[in-house]
Design a protein around this motif. Structure first.
Motif, PDB file in Angstrom:
ATOM      1  N   GLY A  80       1.069  -1.203   0.277  1.00 49.24           N
ATOM      2  CA  GLY A  80       0.054  -0.086  -0.072  1.00 49.24           C
ATOM      3  C   GLY A  80       0.942   0.932   0.061  1.00 49.24           C
ATOM      4  N   LEU A  81       2.170   1.205   0.574  1.00 45.66           N
ATOM      5  CA  LEU A  81       2.866   2.343   0.811  1.00 45.66           C
ATOM      6  C   LEU A  81       3.736   2.648  -0.543  1.00 45.66           C
ATOM      7  CD1 LEU A  81       4.071   1.955   4.574  1.00 45.66           C
ATOM      8  CD2 LEU A  81       2.849   3.727   3.665  1.00 45.66           C
ATOM      9  N   LEU A  82       3.822   1.517  -1.144  1.00 45.41           N
ATOM     10  CA  LEU A  82       4.720   1.576  -2.350  1.00 45.41           C
ATOM     11  C   LEU A  82       3.983   2.034  -3.800  1.00 45.41           C
ATOM     12  CD1 LEU A  82       6.963  -1.711  -1.965  1.00 45.41           C
ATOM     13  CD2 LEU A  82       7.579   0.600  -1.809  1.00 45.41           C
ATOM     14  N   PHE A  83       2.745   1.623  -3.930  1.00 46.72           N
ATOM     15  CA  PHE A  83       2.354   1.760  -5.153  1.00 46.72           C
ATOM     16  C   PHE A  83       2.073   2.989  -5.771  1.00 46.72           C
ATOM     17  CE2 PHE A  83      -1.233   2.141  -8.445  1.00 46.72           C
ATOM     18  CZ  PHE A  83      -0.734   1.518  -9.311  1.00 46.72           C
ATOM     19  N   VAL A  84       1.251   3.987  -5.047  1.00 45.34           N
ATOM     20  CA  VAL A  84       0.796   5.319  -5.267  1.00 45.34           C
ATOM     21  C   VAL A  84       1.878   6.022  -5.315  1.00 45.34           C
ATOM     22  CG1 VAL A  84      -0.640   7.209  -4.950  1.00 45.34           C
ATOM     23  CG2 VAL A  84      -1.571   4.760  -4.691  1.00 45.34           C
ATOM     24  N   PRO A  85       2.812   6.357  -4.256  1.00 47.90           N
ATOM     25  CA  PRO A  85       4.050   7.094  -4.177  1.00 47.90           C
ATOM     26  C   PRO A  85       5.165   6.615  -5.419  1.00 47.90           C
ATOM     27  CG  PRO A  85       3.505   6.200  -1.988  1.00 47.90           C
ATOM     28  CD  PRO A  85       2.669   5.559  -3.096  1.00 47.90           C
ATOM     29  N   ILE A  86       5.163   5.478  -5.635  1.00 48.42           N
ATOM     30  CA  ILE A  86       6.009   5.344  -6.661  1.00 48.42           C
ATOM     31  C   ILE A  86       5.555   5.780  -8.068  1.00 48.42           C
ATOM     32  CG2 ILE A  86       6.981   3.285  -8.188  1.00 48.42           C
ATOM     33  CD1 ILE A  86       7.689   1.706  -5.814  1.00 48.42           C
ATOM     34  N   THR A  87       4.118   5.613  -8.428  1.00 47.31           N
ATOM     35  CA  THR A  87       3.741   6.024  -9.526  1.00 47.31           C
ATOM     36  C   THR A  87       3.679   7.576  -9.798  1.00 47.31           C
ATOM     37  OG1 THR A  87       2.206   4.218  -9.575  1.00 47.31           O
ATOM     38  CG2 THR A  87       1.541   5.953 -11.156  1.00 47.31           C
ATOM     39  N   THR A  88       3.372   8.206  -8.837  1.00 43.41           N
ATOM     40  CA  THR A  88       3.372   9.814  -8.876  1.00 43.41           C
ATOM     41  C   THR A  88       4.734  10.300  -8.756  1.00 43.41           C
ATOM     42  OG1 THR A  88       3.239   9.734  -6.195  1.00 43.41           O
ATOM     43  CG2 THR A  88       1.003  10.285  -7.748  1.00 43.41           C
ATOM     44  N   LEU A  89       5.797   9.678  -8.099  1.00 42.43           N
ATOM     45  CA  LEU A  89       6.975  10.257  -8.120  1.00 42.43           C
ATOM     46  C   LEU A  89       7.734   9.860  -9.432  1.00 42.43           C
ATOM     47  CD1 LEU A  89       8.678   8.930  -4.920  1.00 42.43           C
ATOM     48  CD2 LEU A  89       8.826  11.217  -5.945  1.00 42.43           C
ATOM     49  N   SER A  90       7.478   8.904 -10.102  1.00 45.48           N
ATOM     50  CA  SER A  90       7.894   8.379 -11.579  1.00 45.48           C
ATOM     51  C   SER A  90       7.403   9.719 -12.381  1.00 45.48           C
ATOM     52  CB  SER A  90       7.433   7.180 -11.893  1.00 45.48           C
ATOM     53  OG  SER A  90       7.631   6.237 -11.189  1.00 45.48           O
ATOM     54  N   LEU A  91       6.404  10.074 -12.437  1.00 49.85           N
ATOM     55  CA  LEU A  91       5.720  10.891 -13.374  1.00 49.85           C
ATOM     56  C   LEU A  91       5.707  12.468 -13.068  1.00 49.85           C
ATOM     57  CD1 LEU A  91       2.369   9.024 -13.945  1.00 49.85           C
ATOM     58  CD2 LEU A  91       4.513   8.714 -15.032  1.00 49.85           C
ATOM     59  N   SER A  92       6.403  12.532 -11.863  1.00 48.49           N
ATOM     60  CA  SER A  92       6.243  14.031 -11.202  1.00 48.49           C
ATOM     61  C   SER A  92       7.267  14.965 -12.132  1.00 48.49           C
ATOM     62  CB  SER A  92       6.728  13.954  -9.776  1.00 48.49           C
ATOM     63  OG  SER A  92       8.236  13.752  -9.793  1.00 48.49           O
ATOM     64  N   GLY A  93       8.305  14.588 -12.880  1.00 48.92           N
ATOM     65  CA  GLY A  93       9.223  15.524 -13.753  1.00 48.92           C
ATOM     66  C   GLY A  93       8.618  15.737 -15.052  1.00 48.92           C
ATOM     67  N   LEU A  94       7.355  14.820 -15.374  1.00 44.27           N
ATOM     68  CA  LEU A  94       7.087  14.946 -16.902  1.00 44.27           C
ATOM     69  C   LEU A  94       5.848  15.882 -17.035  1.00 44.27           C
ATOM     70  CD1 LEU A  94       7.152  11.031 -17.280  1.00 44.27           C
ATOM     71  CD2 LEU A  94       9.059  12.651 -17.827  1.00 44.27           C
ATOM     72  N   LYS A  95       5.702  16.142 -18.390  1.00 47.02           N
ATOM     73  CA  LYS A  95       4.668  16.984 -18.673  1.00 47.02           C
ATOM     74  C   LYS A  95       4.096  16.696 -19.955  1.00 47.02           C
ATOM     75  CE  LYS A  95       6.335  21.598 -16.356  1.00 47.02           C
ATOM     76  NZ  LYS A  95       7.014  22.650 -16.759  1.00 47.02           N
ATOM     77  N   GLY A  96       2.687  17.056 -20.393  1.00 45.97           N
ATOM     78  CA  GLY A  96       1.910  16.598 -21.453  1.00 45.97           C
ATOM     79  C   GLY A  96       2.094  15.040 -21.916  1.00 45.97           C
ATOM     80  N   LYS A  97       2.124  14.839 -23.263  1.00 46.04           N
ATOM     81  CA  LYS A  97       2.202  13.521 -23.662  1.00 46.04           C
ATOM     82  C   LYS A  97       3.136  12.506 -23.090  1.00 46.04           C
ATOM     83  CE  LYS A  97       3.731  12.691 -27.831  1.00 46.04           C
ATOM     84  NZ  LYS A  97       3.738  12.563 -29.058  1.00 46.04           N
ATOM     85  N   SER A  98       4.449  12.888 -22.507  1.00 45.74           N
ATOM     86  CA  SER A  98       5.451  12.510 -21.975  1.00 45.74           C
ATOM     87  C   SER A  98       4.852  11.693 -20.777  1.00 45.74           C
ATOM     88  CB  SER A  98       6.559  13.295 -21.398  1.00 45.74           C
ATOM     89  OG  SER A  98       7.076  13.885 -22.706  1.00 45.74           O
ATOM     90  N   ILE A  99       3.914  12.227 -20.082  1.00 43.39           N
ATOM     91  CA  ILE A  99       3.395  11.530 -18.760  1.00 43.39           C
ATOM     92  C   ILE A  99       2.973  10.017 -19.047  1.00 43.39           C
ATOM     93  CG2 ILE A  99       1.837  11.688 -16.890  1.00 43.39           C
ATOM     94  CD1 ILE A  99       2.242  14.701 -16.883  1.00 43.39           C
TER      95      ILE A  99
END
Length: 528
Positions: free
Chosen positions: A384-403
């Motif tokens: 539970g502690l891994l899934f959402v934080p890893i997903t949001t962290l992975s995408l945090s530096g991306l914008k637009g179609k790159s996400i």
């Protein structure tokens, strides 16, 4: 600015959002449950279709290969056909193939339809994530990831008990037939409620990267086969394993070259320049390793060592799944309130280490359900502690179609992590088991008094049952041999849990590589 407007147009409210959320989670669950539901039905399939164990293993392999081939292409395919159309078509393919799997007359017919089912199913995972996320306003997208995460994490543990129940009370085709009514409902809801973002001009047929598709299929397909069949075929002592390993490496090399040099790549590798995504992809891989690896090893241990039924073995994981389901909304709220995802991920890895170390300490040939309950609750906390934080962290530096392209990478690596995890765990169980068996036999010196007394006691017990002295002695030796085999197997399970825990513990320093990004991430601007 135009992109932002388009994305805001996709936000839903009230009844529509509820229906879209249920539809997307249902589809993600369908896909993931089908990854593990067949595991408990393989023996029944083998009997009714007259197949060997090697042949029937292809029912799992074909689905997994199709999954990992189609996931990286999902973003590109959505843009070509429109997300709603692509999602609906994928559900239809998955549903029709499920029905055909249940009607298969021989093993290779089943394998072929299972591959087609995997092609439809692979698209459901990442696209469902996108649809859920974009249906929520920016400030609630952490919660959207949590809702999607419930399906992804709970799915693998629902498969074995559901499959066990259907096989025990009906027959194996029903593990496929159960998808049909759900698939029909999901298709109708998708066509009625889901909307597509506006994409740019579609590629013409001659612009499509057909060579890239072939290279991706060769690389991923060969790799998945090697991972699925490596241990049973004795790895690199088998000619086919060697050939496909070479094909996978060559396919990967030329695929990377093609995607970086072609004007219209099917997978945008340049998105991996983002350091957060690179770290997130590694963490997604390790999370898949732990999620699918533990889902694989625990039922095998309880059935082969403790003698449980398939249904009981599957039900053991249910409290862990419920813990994940309870945790997800809380994690979503913590991220919305600005709690750094790095802290949550570190706690998740630490929780998983505690779970594996605990399991290592309690494993015996007689371990009971009550001994495993709390370790499995800790496993649920960790996931539970891994899934959402890893997903949001992975995408945090991306914008637009790159996400969207980044989300496809994390999805693919989570699946591949599971494949690597199961392959490595299977190999280690076999190798460690042999090693421990040799060591234990070394202690069974026939000249030792304790060994002689044990054999003599067993022999007398068999003589009391009416066997001759000679046959009773043979049976006594057989019992001793089985005891050694069982004990060596338990020791190999203990080793695997220990090494799995150490892997998760070593991951914690990697989290320090992640740049501090905004905590309230919009993980779906113009996602596929």
């Amino acid at each position: 600015m135009a992109t932002a407007v388009v994305q805001e147009d996709l936000v839903e409210y009230g009844f529509r959002r509820v229906i879209i959320t249920i539809t997307a989670v249902l589809c993600a669950l369908l896909e993931i449950v089908d990854t593990t539901i067949v595991n408990v039905a393989l023996n029944n399939m083998r009997g009714s279709l007259g197949a060997s164990l090697t042949d029937v293993a292809w029912v799992i392999t074909a689905y997994a290969i199709a999954n990992v081939i189609v996931i990286p292409m999902t973003s590109w395919l959505s843009q070509q056909f429109g997300r709603r159309n692509y999602f609906a078509a994928s559900i239809i393919i998955f549903t029709v193939a499920s029905f055909m799997c249940g009607n298969a007359d021989n093993i290779w017919e089943l394998v072929a339809f299972r591959f087609i089912q995997g092609l439809g199913g692979g698209a459901l995972l990442v696209t469902a994530q996108t649809i859920i996320t974009e249906s929520y306003p920016v400030e609630k997208r952490g919660m959207a990831q949590a809702i999607y995460g419930m399906g992804v994490i709970v799915g693998p543990t629902l498969g074995p008990p559901l499959g066990g129940y259907l096989v025990d009370h009906f027959s194996w085709p029903y593990i496929f037939y159960i998808n049909v009514p759900i698939g029909i409902i999901a298709t109708l809801l998708t066509l009625s409620f889901v909307r597509s973002p506006k994409y740019g001009e579609k590629l013409k047929a001659h612009q499509v990267d057909w060579i890239g598709i072939v290279l991706l299929s060769a690389f991923i397909g060969s790799l998945q086969y090697v991972l699925e069949h490596g241990q049973q075929d004795d790895w690199f002592n088998d000619e086919w394993i060697v050939r496909l390993s070479v094909l996978s490496v060559v396919g990967l090399f030329f695929f990377i070259w093609r995607q970086l040099s072609y004007a219209y790549p099917i997978v945008n590798l340049k998105v991996l320049k983002d350091s957060n995504l690179r770290v997130g992809v590694v963490m997604s891989f390790i999370m898949g390793f732990g999620l699918y690896g533990s889902t694989f090893i625990i039922p095998i241990y309880t059935q082969s060592i403790l003698g449980w039924t398939a249904t009981d073995a599957g039900l053991l994981l249910v409290p862990s799944s419920i813990t994940v389901a309870i945790m997800m909304p809380f994690i979503g709220k913590l991220i919305q309130r600005g709690v750094p995802q790095t802290y949550l991920v570190a706690m998740g890895f630490l929780s998983f280490f505690i779970f594996t170390y605990w399991m290592h300490n309690i494993m015996t040939p007689d371990t009971g359900e009550e001994h495993m309950f709390w370790p499995l609750i800790v496993r649920g906390l960790g996931l539970g502690l891994l899934f959402v934080p890893i997903t949001t962290l992975s995408l945090s530096g991306l914008k637009g179609k790159s996400i969207g392209e980044g989300a496809a990478f994390t999805g693919m690596m989570r699946q591949l992590g599971g494949s690597f995890g199961i392959a490595i765990i299977t190999t280690f169980l076999a190798r460690f088991g042999q090693e421990h068996r040799v060591n234990l036999i070394g202690y069974l010196d026939p000249t030792r008094v304790a060994v002689q007394e044990k054999i003599h006691g067993l022999q007398n017990a068999f003589i009391a049952k009416g066997y001759s002295a000679e046959i009773a002695l043979q049976k006594a030796y057989k019992v001793m041999e089985l005891s050694v085999t069982k004990q060596s197997t338990v020791l190999s399970y203990m080793d695997v849990f220990l090494y799995l825990g150490v892997l998760f513990l070593f991951c914690i320093p990697f989290i320090l590589l992640i740049k501090k990004g905004k905590n309230k991430v919009n993980p779906s601007e113009a996602m596929h």
